[in-house]
Design an enzyme around this catalytic site. Sequence first.
Site, PDB file in Angstrom:
ATOM      1  N   GLY A  15       0.847  -1.175   0.135  1.00 39.61           N
ATOM      2  CA  GLY A  15       0.090   0.032   0.014  1.00 39.61           C
ATOM      3  C   GLY A  15       0.830   1.166  -0.081  1.00 39.61           C
ATOM      4  NE  ARG A  18      -3.412   6.743  -3.605  1.00 38.54           N
ATOM      5  CZ  ARG A  18      -3.321   5.825  -4.337  1.00 38.54           C
ATOM      6  NH1 ARG A  18      -3.391   4.688  -4.141  1.00 38.54           N
ATOM      7  NH2 ARG A  18      -3.232   5.980  -5.715  1.00 38.54           N
ATOM      8  CG  ASP A  65      -5.151  -8.551  -4.691  1.00 34.85           C
ATOM      9  OD1 ASP A  65      -5.326  -8.498  -3.669  1.00 34.85           O
ATOM     10  OD2 ASP A  65      -6.456  -8.869  -5.204  1.00 34.85           O
ATOM     11  CB  VAL A  66      -1.411  -8.077  -0.423  1.00 32.34           C
ATOM     12  CG1 VAL A  66      -0.225  -6.859  -0.615  1.00 32.34           C
ATOM     13  CG2 VAL A  66      -2.653  -7.243   0.405  1.00 32.34           C
ATOM     14  CB  SER A 144      -6.637   0.837  13.056  1.00 32.41           C
ATOM     15  OG  SER A 144      -7.664   2.045  13.135  1.00 32.41           O
ATOM     16  CE1 TYR A 156      -9.257  -0.037   8.164  1.00 39.20           C
ATOM     17  CE2 TYR A 156      -9.696   0.880  10.250  1.00 39.20           C
ATOM     18  CZ  TYR A 156      -8.904   0.675   9.127  1.00 39.20           C
ATOM     19  OH  TYR A 156      -7.632   1.608   9.164  1.00 39.20           O
ATOM     20  CB  ALA A 159      -9.185  -6.510   9.403  1.00 37.69           C
ATOM     21  CE  LYS A 160      -6.119  -1.503  10.070  1.00 41.64           C
ATOM     22  NZ  LYS A 160      -5.051  -1.572   9.081  1.00 41.64           N
TER      23      LYS A 160
END
Length: 255
Positions: A15, A18, A65-66, A144, A156, A159-160
Amino acid sequence: MSESNAVQRVAIVTGGARGIGAATAARLARDGFAVAVFDLDEAACAQTVETIENNGGRALAVNCDVSDAAQVEAGIARVDAELGPPTVLVNNAGIVRDNLVFKMTDRDFDSVIGVHLRGAFLMARAVQRHQTAAGWGRTVNLSSSAALGNRGQANYSSAKPGLQGLTKTLAIELGPFGVTVNCVAPGFIATEMTEATAQRMGITFEEFTERYAKSIPVRRGGQPEDIAQAVSFFCREEAGFVNGQILYVAGGPKG
């Protein structure tokens, strides 16, 4: 890492086109690493690579694409061939598909888990072969503050914390081979992703940032460079006794 080292160590930042990824790639290049910048769009990595090369560093853009095991293996093989064996990995790639749970689709959930968690696992599994062969390595996973729970982010926010568990497990498994695995958990950071969230809410990014800043003890939002500094520390030779740690970089004691 000293410039006098005969062999330049190689880092991968996923990623990296940016935001946090680009800032981290640039910082690691300044630290002396050759950097492979992984992203879905190889062309989007051009600015990151150019920044590194203009400052005298070595960099490579890699389309990957990881969440796809075959692409991960191919990407890492390319890095090995063109830059050298990677021994530093920063798992930063991520997407958001925010929605309240009753509106969230199976695909929204699976896509986010696939990129953040499956992607980090696939990358770590592939890179550890080079790390253990070298007897040295650094992996940093990006979690995060949403790991503590966040409205509209069931995917999200699942996942974190998963990344935090992955971090601690890999730290135990790979530590005996000279490889440390740590985790940085950002709070509010000004990136294109957070700007997109403001747009979805129908407010300006300035308003969005001000709202968050009021609840942050240092009274400001974070910048990608704030996270890059933390990642840089974990990747240093001097951080070799720091392993399996979760560092919240959020302007205060809470994420």
